[in-house]
Scaffold this active site. Sequence first.
Site, PDB file in Angstrom:
ATOM      1  CE1 TYR A 144     105.296  26.672  47.111  1.00 35.95           C
ATOM      2  CE2 TYR A 144     105.275  27.126  49.471  1.00 35.95           C
ATOM      3  CZ  TYR A 144     105.761  26.407  48.389  1.00 35.95           C
ATOM      4  OH  TYR A 144     106.711  25.430  48.579  1.00 35.95           O
ATOM      5  CG  ASP A 239     106.917  34.143  43.058  1.00 38.11           C
ATOM      6  OD1 ASP A 239     106.739  33.433  44.062  1.00 38.11           O
ATOM      7  OD2 ASP A 239     107.308  33.674  41.963  1.00 38.11           O
ATOM      8  CE  LYS A 267     105.520  26.690  39.679  1.00 34.52           C
ATOM      9  NZ  LYS A 267     105.273  25.356  40.228  1.00 34.52           N
TER      10      LYS A 267
HETATM   11  P1  KE4 Z   1     109.944  25.654  43.455  1.00 34.25           P
HETATM   12  O1  KE4 Z   1     110.979  25.877  44.547  1.00 34.25           O
HETATM   13  O2  KE4 Z   1     108.927  24.597  43.829  1.00 34.25           O
HETATM   14  O3  KE4 Z   1     110.571  25.441  42.077  1.00 34.25           O
HETATM   15  O4  KE4 Z   1     109.112  27.014  43.270  1.00 34.25           O
HETATM   16  C1  KE4 Z   1     108.488  27.578  44.399  1.00 34.25           C
HETATM   17  C2  KE4 Z   1     107.398  28.518  43.927  1.00 34.25           C
HETATM   18  C3  KE4 Z   1     107.641  29.877  43.950  1.00 34.25           C
HETATM   19  N1  KE4 Z   1     106.710  30.759  43.527  1.00 34.25           N
HETATM   20  C4  KE4 Z   1     105.511  30.328  43.052  1.00 34.25           C
HETATM   21  C5  KE4 Z   1     104.514  31.334  42.592  1.00 34.25           C
HETATM   22  C6  KE4 Z   1     105.216  28.943  43.008  1.00 34.25           C
HETATM   23  O5  KE4 Z   1     104.015  28.528  42.536  1.00 34.25           O
HETATM   24  C7  KE4 Z   1     106.175  28.012  43.454  1.00 34.25           C
HETATM   25  C8  KE4 Z   1     105.915  26.519  43.465  1.00 34.25           C
HETATM   26  N2  KE4 Z   1     104.603  26.102  43.112  1.00 34.25           N
HETATM   27  C9  KE4 Z   1     104.149  24.833  43.659  1.00 34.25           C
HETATM   28  C10 KE4 Z   1     102.763  24.542  43.071  1.00 34.25           C
HETATM   29  N3  KE4 Z   1     101.770  25.352  43.589  1.00 34.25           N
HETATM   30  C11 KE4 Z   1     105.099  23.724  43.383  1.00 34.25           C
HETATM   31  C12 KE4 Z   1     104.547  22.345  43.638  1.00 34.25           C
HETATM   32  C13 KE4 Z   1     105.194  21.687  44.809  1.00 34.25           C
HETATM   33  O6  KE4 Z   1     105.436  22.383  45.824  1.00 34.25           O
HETATM   34  O7  KE4 Z   1     105.466  20.475  44.690  1.00 34.25           O
END
Ligand code: KE4
Length: 427
Positions: A144, A239, A267
Amino acid sequence: MNQTNSKQLWAEANNLLVGGVNSPVRAFKGVGGTPFFVKSGSGARITDVDGNEIIDYVLSWGPLVLGHAHPAVVEAVSDALRRGASFGIPTEAEIRLAERIVRHVPSMRKVRLVNSGTEATMSAIRLARGYTSRDLVVKVEGCYHGHVDSLLVKAGSGLTTFGVPTSPGVPGPYAKCTLTMPYNDLDAARALFQEHGARIACLILEPVPGNMGMILPQPGYLEGLRDITREYGALLIFDEVMSGFRVALGGAQARYGVVPDLTTLGKVIGGGLPVGAYGGPAEIMNNLSPEGPVYQAGTLSGNPLATAAGLATLAALEAEGVVDAMEKKMAVLAEGFGDIAREAGIPIFQSRAGSMACMFFHDGPVRNYADALQSDTKRYAKFFWGMLERGVYFAPSQFETFFFSTAHGAPEIDQTLEAARDVFKTL
Ligand code: KE4
């Protein structure tokens, strides 16, 4: 566990917010029931609106590597706020944060700060397409990368939880530009590149996936992807939004010694405030506006509050051996879980690296998305609720990862294992 006030707030939230939340996974659809509302956090623990104190292993899905309300972060952000929240004018803190990022991730020789992981991955892909003048993007099933249109194809995280293999609203042509392949399968990667290689702009993956649960790369896998992408002139994008500063200070590329062309972060580098970043060699990054033709922009990119939180977080993390110490504590927890599961006769498969880990209700091994989907999600839901009732909060989905902070110590591990001993008897 008393949830009176949470239930009241949940009713109000659903009246105004879609699904009661501002991000789907928070709605607890993966485990049933309804979420609690948090009131405050301190160190490894949070307190909900009904006064329940809970050990937090989600830590805002990874950012809070120092735990909640770390004094250094609180002081740095308060101090920055007193001097102004945002200017849209260059500030020194943006340089200093980029400096610290490059110090630990030297492959990110030039950096662009953005406001989320999604922005980072979306922009890195646009840059890769602009730099190579190619359209196709390869992603790994179960990984993801945020809610980027072209990547919501067999995405992991929330989409896996909802069982929606691709998201409506993604135009057909976008999906046609995205190829997918299984994780930990170099033959599949080779075959895909043999067929499409000349048209592939980039391969993006989580080097250590954390959105289908957490899975480790098989020996030689990342090295193999590096060779294949180089052979076909496609950019390799790691990523590391989740794995960055988690599986090692320098992320998976430091832990496994494989250097991508571009890296995305998020993060931890924001310490709980909205920060994303992407970076790589100047030869690629200088294609970005205003130096080059690939456009990307952001009102609040690199803003003083987020850079202050990120700087304070990375400074504390750099303290000698902090990441190793967390890995050692994770090992104690994993060993305890292993003993408890064996005693209970319940098959689990654990993976961990640095300060992130996962426990699949699966007799293992779990090497890719298809394996992960075989996990017993009903049993995971019972585990989740049993632990929460005993004051321990794990991710509300089997297809997520759990995290340690520097504030998690023996008291938290002991309480967690004591709760697990009870809960496993009920599974
Ligand atoms: P954000 O746009 O949520 O800051 O990051 C997206 C993203 C990109 N790449 C990786 C590897 C990620 O894990 C994420 C976001 N992770 C999720 C949790 N698995 C965020 C939680 C949510 O969607 O509320």
